[in-house]
Design an enzyme around this catalytic site. Structure first.
Site, mmCIF file in Angstrom:
data_model
loop_
_atom_site.group_PDB
_atom_site.id
_atom_site.type_symbol
_atom_site.label_atom_id
_atom_site.label_comp_id
_atom_site.label_asym_id
_atom_site.label_seq_id
_atom_site.Cartn_x
_atom_site.Cartn_y
_atom_site.Cartn_z
ATOM 1 N N ASP A 111 68.788 40.380 45.002
ATOM 2 C CA ASP A 111 69.140 41.262 46.112
ATOM 3 C C ASP A 111 69.431 40.417 47.341
ATOM 4 O OD1 ASP A 111 68.896 43.651 44.706
ATOM 5 O OD2 ASP A 111 66.823 43.980 45.307
ATOM 6 N N ASP A 126 73.577 47.938 43.307
ATOM 7 C CA ASP A 126 72.815 49.099 43.784
ATOM 8 C C ASP A 126 73.720 50.042 44.568
ATOM 9 O OD1 ASP A 126 70.456 47.960 42.758
ATOM 10 O OD2 ASP A 126 69.918 47.062 44.683
#
EC number: 3.4.23.36
Length: 151
Positions: A111, A126
């Site tokens: 991330d 995402d």
């Protein structure tokens, strides 16, 4: 075909961005892009989107495989003229595949998108999933309204 093209584009963009982050940042490093609003922050996420359910990789791997299998099935059921539904499923599938790749080969999800207005760090995959699910909900609501009008 649009589903496959969308899946491929989402997966490729996600992969390139993650490789760039991994190659240029150390875990935990954060670089302000727009100070106090948006940073690039490299974290390895053991959970779901936005850091939810940490350490539950054993749930997310089969879930992503099931989602991808469902999209493969849907590919043959959705009429060609329903291009927005195909695009929507491609976004969801590409995002699911991007994070599945990380879980299988890294053990955690890379991330890096860090908006300072909330405590979550997320990635392109995402975002594709969230946009895809949002579009899917809208399309389902519109279809439901259309069916109610014909009754």
């Amino acid at each position: 075909m649009l589903i496959w093209i969308t899946i491929g584009i989402v997966w490729a963009i996600d992969r390139v961005l993650k490789v760039l982050i991994q190659g240029n940042f150390v875990v935990g490093e954060s670089v302000p892009v727009i100070p106090d609003f948006f940073h690039l922050t490299y974290v390895l996420n053991p959970g779901a989107a936005f850091g939810l359910l940490p350490g539950r990789t054993w749930i997310f791997i089969p879930a992503a495989i099931i989602v991808c299998a469902g999209i493969i099935y849907a590919q043959f059921k959705i009429p060609r003229q329903e291009w927005l539904m195909r695009l929507t499923l491609g976004l969801i599938g590409g995002g699911a595949l991007g994070n599945l790749y990380d879980r299988l080969f890294i053990g955690k999800v890379v991330d890096y998108l860090d908006f300072q207005i909330w405590p979550f760090v997320f990635n392109f995959a995402d975002s594709a999933i969230v946009v895809g699910v949002g579009l899917l909900m809208i399309l389902m609501l519109l279809e439901d309204r259309k069916e109610r009008k014909t009754e």
